[in-house]
Design an enzyme around this catalytic site. Structure first.
Site, short mmCIF file in Angstrom:
data_model
loop_
_atom_site.label_atom_id
_atom_site.label_comp_id
_atom_site.label_asym_id
_atom_site.label_seq_id
_atom_site.Cartn_x
_atom_site.Cartn_y
_atom_site.Cartn_z
CD GLU A 60 -1.63 4.58 4.62
OE1 GLU A 60 -1.14 5.43 5.39
OE2 GLU A 60 -2.30 3.60 5.00
CG ASN A 83 -0.42 -0.23 2.52
OD1 ASN A 83 0.60 -0.88 2.67
ND2 ASN A 83 -1.07 0.30 3.54
CD GLU A 88 -5.35 -6.10 -1.36
OE1 GLU A 88 -4.85 -4.95 -1.23
OE2 GLU A 88 -6.03 -6.64 -0.48
CB CYS A 118 -8.73 -4.66 -3.48
SG CYS A 118 -7.54 -3.30 -3.44
N1 THU Z 1 -5.15 -1.83 2.66
C1 THU Z 1 -4.56 -2.58 1.67
O1 THU Z 1 -3.55 -2.17 1.09
N2 THU Z 1 -5.12 -3.78 1.37
C2 THU Z 1 -6.14 -4.35 2.04
O2 THU Z 1 -6.51 -5.47 1.73
C3 THU Z 1 -6.80 -3.62 3.14
C4 THU Z 1 -6.36 -2.23 3.34
C5 THU Z 1 -4.50 -0.57 3.04
C6 THU Z 1 -5.14 0.70 2.57
C7 THU Z 1 -4.60 1.69 3.57
O3 THU Z 1 -3.32 2.13 3.15
C8 THU Z 1 -4.44 0.89 4.84
O4 THU Z 1 -4.45 -0.47 4.45
C9 THU Z 1 -5.52 1.13 5.87
O5 THU Z 1 -6.78 1.03 5.32
#
Ligand code: THU
Length: 130
Positions: A41, A39, A52, A86
């Site tokens: 941000e 992820n 994902e 996702c």
């Molecule tokens: N997040 C993911 O990258 N994948 C998931 O399956 C669930 C959530 C991330 C998004 C964000 O950066 C952080 O987790 C909190 O929501």
């Protein structure tokens, strides 16, 4: 390297200074090659992207459009589950019976198919006849 180890390793590179929730994802493409994503941000929160999405983008950038197996991992009390967006992204590139393993960094795992994660998914069949 196993999907699990790829996901664990890429998770370390997650950019998650706002949620402090690092996620790693690995997808195996039809060729057998494994692609990784974490992820990423952003201070403008809607601009953040999920692990994902990153793994899928890497797969598509490499010229592949079908995935056969998925692994997602994060540190939490229970295995991380893909967000709604996702789930739709996974359904774009994976068949309904593709296995998605969700895990914690402590080693707990649970698995569901794409169909189970996104029942009644919107797909090309809904648009035929238009
Ligand atoms: N997040 C993911 O990258 N994948 C998931 O399956 C669930 C959530 C991330 C998004 C964000 O950066 C952080 O987790 C909190 O929501």
């Amino acid at each position: 390297m196993s999907l699990k180890n790829v996901a664990l390793e890429v998770r370390e590179n997650a950019h998650a200074p706002y949620s402090r929730f690092k996620v790693g994802a690995a997808v195996r493409a039809a060729s057998g090659t494994v692609y990784a994503g974490c992820n990423v941000e952003n201070i403008a929160s809607p601009e953040g992207t999920c692990a994902e999405a990153g793994a899928i983008a890497a797969m598509v950038a490499a010229g592949e459009t079908r995935l056969t197996e998925v692994y997602v991992v994060a540190a939490g009390p229970q295995p991380v589950t893909p967000c709604g967006g996702c789930r739709q992204k996974l359904a774009e590139f994976g068949a309904g019976d593709v296995r998605v393993t969700m895990a914690t960094t402590d080693g707990a795992e649970t698995a569901m198919t794409i169909n189970e994660l996104l029942p009644g998914a919107f797909g090309a069949g809904h648009m035929t006849g238009n």
